[in-house]
Scaffold this motif. Structure first.
Motif: not given
Lengths: 165, 309
Positions: B156-159, B163-164, B253-258
């Motif tokens: 979660v942190f690195s995603t 993005a940031l 959200h989209v990346v984590l959903e993958q």
């Protein structure tokens, strides 16, 4: 007696503290050497944000130039563009392989959002000792920030591969 | 070889003839990490706000780096030990540059130390600020838990950070944009590492999956805070120098959903951790774990503020 060419020649012989088979010039860290009057200004770019060797690199450049008679040496950092493994010279790549370290392929280019990769990074890596292909990735993270660990299935030796970045 | 060193250890044995080589005992360097970098504040940007913003991103990296470094010599195997240490080192490097940038933008942020102190500004910020002066999100503070908790939190942190940083690479501040562009390369492989392990644990054994599901419940309550916009973040976004974290929420959200969908794991249904006294990490309100983390991080430097070696 102080000439830009000489200062560049001196600075370009300084080696990387962690991979001493490479000069900082071969590694692509040494970006520029300028001489203005008695002042030598050396510009370097860090390989990784947290590379602990940066202090030693700076120290080595200053001391080597001083030992060659350049009293006033300044080292500046250039952060942009960020260092890329593509900056390692051909001579640097040969030196790596000669010392048992596999040289990086072409660095990935990014356009738009960075894609997630759920499968292990695929590279064509040849064993730097016996030249066999098909080396197996042991870990993406090696003893230094810039290397991954592979193992050769032919000669069974483990070796480091400089990562593409 | 006549120049340089045959090994990294030779340098320790050299006797340099030039001046005094002693340096601040707890630092990693002898000079400004931004030496020669143009730190002029861009037009239309408020220096104090920029400093406060750099502190936020720097503290996220510093606190999480310290947390991850606690795996060193404790990880499940040598490869993971080295991987987590490498990730912590990248984040420490980002923290150092960001804290140096914060200090250059607003010198008033830096704790005042006795005259003649050898401590550089970025280290003064890391070692001599009290808990309430830290501006990191609370997400990075809790203990590592087991390996599954660490993997879930790192994913979660690195995603979020990737993005940031990708958006920050176009900051009007050339120093921030350079730090961000460099960070993108690093956090890309942090995220890949965490995502692969997430998938492995999800489809590994019954036990690894059970632990991963438990980890999600522990990690998730502080998820929402990553996307809450603090007034400082709103201002820097308006000035074109920073990123409003709320604008990254959809992409994250989209990346984590993958990852979650191939892992067959749903987001847990747990309530978010609310603010404390109306504030969150960005306001200097932290979790109970933060005090102990800072004590470990700071105790030696504070005991020897003039330490030289």
């Amino acid at each position: 007696m102080v000439s830009p060419t000489d200062a560049r020649a001196v600075a370009s012989r300084v080696t990387d503290p962690e991979m001493p088979m490479l000069t900082l010039e071969d590694l692509g860290v040494l970006r520029d050497v300028e001489v203005e009057g008695d002042v030598v200004t050396v510009t370097i770019t860090p390989t990784y944000s947290g590379c602990p060797a940066m202090a030693t690199m700076r120290d080595d450049l200053v001391h080597t130039l001083r030992d060659h008679g350049y009293a006033d040496v300044r080292v500046r950092v250039s952060l942009q563009p960020a260092w890329s493994s593509d900056w390692i010279t051909e001579r640097g790549r040969r030196a790596l392989v000669d010392h048992g370290v596999s040289a990086p392929g072409a660095a990935p280019g990014h356009v738009g959002p960075v894609a997630l990769t759920l499968t292990p990074t695929r590279r064509t890596v040849h064993c730097p000792r016996c030249g066999s292909g098909g080396a197996e990735l042991t870990s993406e993270f090696g003893p230094t920030a810039c290397t991954a660990i592979y193992r050769c299935p032919a000669c069974l030796e483990p070796f480091e591969h400089v990562k593409e970045i | 070889m006549t120049d340089g060193h045959d090994s990294a250890y030779d340098g320790l044995l050299e006797h340099h003839t030039v001046t005094d080589d002693s340096q601040w005992a707890f630092g990693t360097d002898f000079e400004d990490p931004l030496a020669g970098v143009d730190t002029t504040i861009p037009d239309g940007v408020d220096a104090r706000t920029l400093g406060a913003y750099c502190l936020m991103l720097g503290d996220d990296a510093l606190v999480y780096s310290h947390r991850l470094s606690q795996w060193t010599s404790n990880a499940p195997d040598l490869e993971e030990d080295i991987a987590l240490a490498n990730i912590a080192l990248d984040l420490l490097g980002q923290a150092r540059l960001l804290l140096a940038r914060a200090a250059a933008a607003d010198p008033d942020l830096v704790p005042v130390l006795p005259v003649g102190s050898p401590v550089p500004p970025e280290d003064a910020l890391a070692f001599f600020r009290d808990e309430s002066a830290f501006r990191n999100v609370r997400f990075v503070e809790p203990g590592n838990g087991d390996f599954a908790v660490t993997v879930a939190r790192l994913l979660v942190f690195s995603t979020h950070r990737l993005a940031l940083l990708q958006r920050l690479a176009t900051s009007s501040d050339s120093v921030l944009s350079a730090i961000a562009a460099k960070g993108v390369k690093e956090v890309t492989y942090h995220r890949d590492y965490a995502a692969r392990w997430f998938l492995t644990l999800a489809h590994g054994t019954e036990e690894s999956r059970r632990r991963l599901l438990a980890a999600m419940v522990l990690v998730w309550p502080l998820y929402d805070e990553l996307f809450r916009t603090h007034p400082v973040e709103r201002t820097v976004a308006e000035q074109g120098v920073g990123v409003d974290p709320a604008t990254t929420a959809d992409e994250v959200h989209v990346v984590l959903e993958q990852v979650f969908s191939v892992s067959g794991i749903d987001r847990p249904d747990v309530p978010p951790t609310g603010p404390v006294s109306g504030g969150t990490g960005r306001d200097g309100r932290h979790t109970e774990d933060m005090g102990r983390l800072l004590a470990e991080l700071q105790v030696v430097a504070r005991a020897h503020p003039r330490g030289l070696w």
